[in-house]
Scaffold this active site. Structure first.
Site, PDB file in Angstrom:
ATOM      1  N   VAL A   2       4.055  -0.689   3.922  1.00  0.00           N
ATOM      2  CA  VAL A   2       2.678  -0.791   4.414  1.00  0.00           C
ATOM      3  C   VAL A   2       1.952  -1.858   3.610  1.00  0.00           C
ATOM      4  O   VAL A   2       1.927  -1.815   2.380  1.00  0.00           O
ATOM      5  CB  VAL A   2       1.932   0.557   4.301  1.00  0.00           C
ATOM      6  CG1 VAL A   2       0.522   0.425   4.879  1.00  0.00           C
ATOM      7  CG2 VAL A   2       2.697   1.660   5.016  1.00  0.00           C
TER       8      VAL A   2
ATOM      9  N   LEU B 209       0.825  -1.209   0.000  1.00  0.00           N
ATOM     10  CA  LEU B 209       0.000   0.000   0.000  1.00  0.00           C
ATOM     11  C   LEU B 209       0.858   1.256   0.000  1.00  0.00           C
ATOM     12  O   LEU B 209       0.421   2.321  -0.421  1.00  0.00           O
ATOM     13  CB  LEU B 209      -0.925  -0.001   1.224  1.00  0.00           C
ATOM     14  CG  LEU B 209      -1.849  -1.215   1.376  1.00  0.00           C
ATOM     15  CD1 LEU B 209      -2.675  -1.082   2.646  1.00  0.00           C
ATOM     16  CD2 LEU B 209      -2.755  -1.355   0.161  1.00  0.00           C
TER      17      LEU B 209
ATOM     18  N   ASP C 142       4.773  19.051  10.072  1.00  0.00           N
ATOM     19  CA  ASP C 142       5.031  18.543   8.722  1.00  0.00           C
ATOM     20  C   ASP C 142       3.731  18.449   7.916  1.00  0.00           C
ATOM     21  O   ASP C 142       3.502  17.476   7.211  1.00  0.00           O
ATOM     22  CB  ASP C 142       5.721  17.179   8.785  1.00  0.00           C
ATOM     23  CG  ASP C 142       6.363  16.789   7.452  1.00  0.00           C
ATOM     24  OD1 ASP C 142       6.673  17.707   6.652  1.00  0.00           O
ATOM     25  OD2 ASP C 142       6.547  15.587   7.202  1.00  0.00           O
TER      26      ASP C 142
ATOM     27  N   LYS D 264       1.635  -1.050   8.947  1.00  0.00           N
ATOM     28  CA  LYS D 264       2.947  -0.468   8.653  1.00  0.00           C
ATOM     29  C   LYS D 264       4.007  -1.331   9.325  1.00  0.00           C
ATOM     30  O   LYS D 264       3.960  -1.550  10.538  1.00  0.00           O
ATOM     31  CB  LYS D 264       3.014   0.973   9.166  1.00  0.00           C
ATOM     32  CG  LYS D 264       4.235   1.755   8.730  1.00  0.00           C
ATOM     33  CD  LYS D 264       4.100   3.209   9.179  1.00  0.00           C
ATOM     34  CE  LYS D 264       5.239   4.071   8.667  1.00  0.00           C
ATOM     35  NZ  LYS D 264       5.073   5.493   9.082  1.00  0.00           N
TER      36      LYS D 264
ATOM     37  N   GLY E 136       8.531   3.144   2.118  1.00  0.00           N
ATOM     38  CA  GLY E 136       9.490   4.201   2.394  1.00  0.00           C
ATOM     39  C   GLY E 136      10.869   3.606   2.600  1.00  0.00           C
ATOM     40  O   GLY E 136      11.089   2.414   2.375  1.00  0.00           O
ATOM     41  N   ALA E 137      11.799   4.448   3.056  1.00  0.00           N
ATOM     42  CA  ALA E 137      13.178   3.998   3.231  1.00  0.00           C
ATOM     43  C   ALA E 137      13.295   2.894   4.273  1.00  0.00           C
ATOM     44  O   ALA E 137      14.106   1.980   4.130  1.00  0.00           O
ATOM     45  CB  ALA E 137      14.050   5.185   3.626  1.00  0.00           C
TER      46      ALA E 137
END
Length: 322
Positions: free
Chosen positions: A32, A24, A140, A47, A27-28
């Site tokens: 997910v 889904l 953020d 996750k 990232g690094a």
């Protein structure tokens, strides 16, 4: 600030069926996947993070995020239900969000108007207002962290990714100093290296609203150093013809958010009382901006949040024009 424990004992595979063929998001240091709760058949996003891939700061940010998400409860904030730690791997069970990012959905709307924009923006502002009332500063806020629950027209928009979020004691006058966030959305006080508070989120909301109404950001440069200089000057325009059909009330709200002095910048409570978010009628002009947004996205290659050290290094190279 009261919190409930999200950590669960036992092996996650005893409670959830994880679809190892689904991705889904990635990232690094995390991936997910889709997960199904065995007891109820409900679907969740899980996750998966390898703790060994995290540095000290990343690990601290992760547990800080889990602590904050154990406190918040708002219809426009992504919900985390629980997490497991098995053999050095962290499994975070989250609400499924498969409706896409904010702007990806907006460009698909057949007739996108100020009325729809104000409806969506009000939801975002109210969620941030709620966080601020608890003393939580997100730090953020950006398009990529605003997700829809489903692809349907009545999908709910939610704020995600509290990895940089920080708790401040409400009304205590406490300030933050760590440089963090995403380049295009950074408030000028962060770039100036001075102490800051929740008003940095309000600046980011101003950037988001600007893009929501035209498809591109108010400050843009190929190089981050140049971008940061533009942000610190705080000078922007409502370019023609992109802004010709946008109301003066909408422009006024943006002007009161993208203001250099955080003390003069509107708070979330003040935003919710602004005329643009309380009009009974809006222009029916189509504000669709698919081509502009896709071009902006193409140019805006650096999308991931950058760490404090990188921002500080860039900041030190800036020639201040005070």
């Amino acid at each position: 600030m009261k919190s409930k424990s999200l950590k669960k004992e036992g092996n996650i595979e005893d409670f959830y069926l994880i679809d190892t063929t689904s991705v889904l998001g990635e990232g690094a240091s995390a991936i997910v996947r889709k997960g199904i709760k065995k007891e109820t058949g409900e679907t969740f996003a899980i996750k998966i993070i390898d703790k060994m891939s995290l540095g000290e700061i990343e690990s601290e940010n992760l547990y800080n995020e889990l602590k904050i998400l154990s406190i918040v409860d708002h219809p426009n904030i992504v919900r985390v239900y629980e997490y497991y730690e098995n053999n050095g791997i962290i499994f975070i069970v989250m609400e499924m969000m498969n409706g896409g990012e904010l702007f990806e959905k907006l460009i698909e709307i057949d007739h996108y108007t100020e009325s729809k924009a104000s409806e969506i923006f009000r939801e975002i502002v109210d969620a941030v207002r709620y966080c601020h009332s608890l003393g939580i500063v997100h730090r953020d806020l950006k398009a990529e962290n605003l997700l829809f629950t489903t692809p349907d027209d009545d999908a709910v928009l939610k704020i995600s990714d509290f990895g940089f979020a920080k708790y401040l004691i409400p009304n205590d006058g406490e300030c933050l100093s760590t440089a963090c966030g995403s380049p295009s959305y950074l408030a000028p006080e962060i770039l100036e290296g001075v102490k800051y508070d929740k008003k940095v989120d309000c600046w980011s909301l101003g950037i988001i609203l600007y893009i929501m109404l035209c498809g591109f950001a108010p400050f843009y440069a190929e190089d981050n150093t140049d971008l940061f200089n533009l942000i610190k000057k705080g000078e922007f325009e409502f370019h023609s013809p992109d802004w010709d059909h946008v109301s003066e009330n909408a422009k006024d709200l943006i002007k009161k958010l993208l203001i250099l002095d955080p003390k003069k910048r509107l708070s979330c409570e003040e935003m919710l009382n602004h005329p643009w978010l309380n009009q009974s009628q809006y222009s029916n002009k189509d504000l669709s901006f698919k081509e502009d947004y896709l071009e902006f996205k193409k140019k805006n290659k650096i999308k991931a949040a950058i760490n404090a050290k990188l921002i500080i290094n860039l900041w030190e190279r800036i020639t201040f024009n005070k």
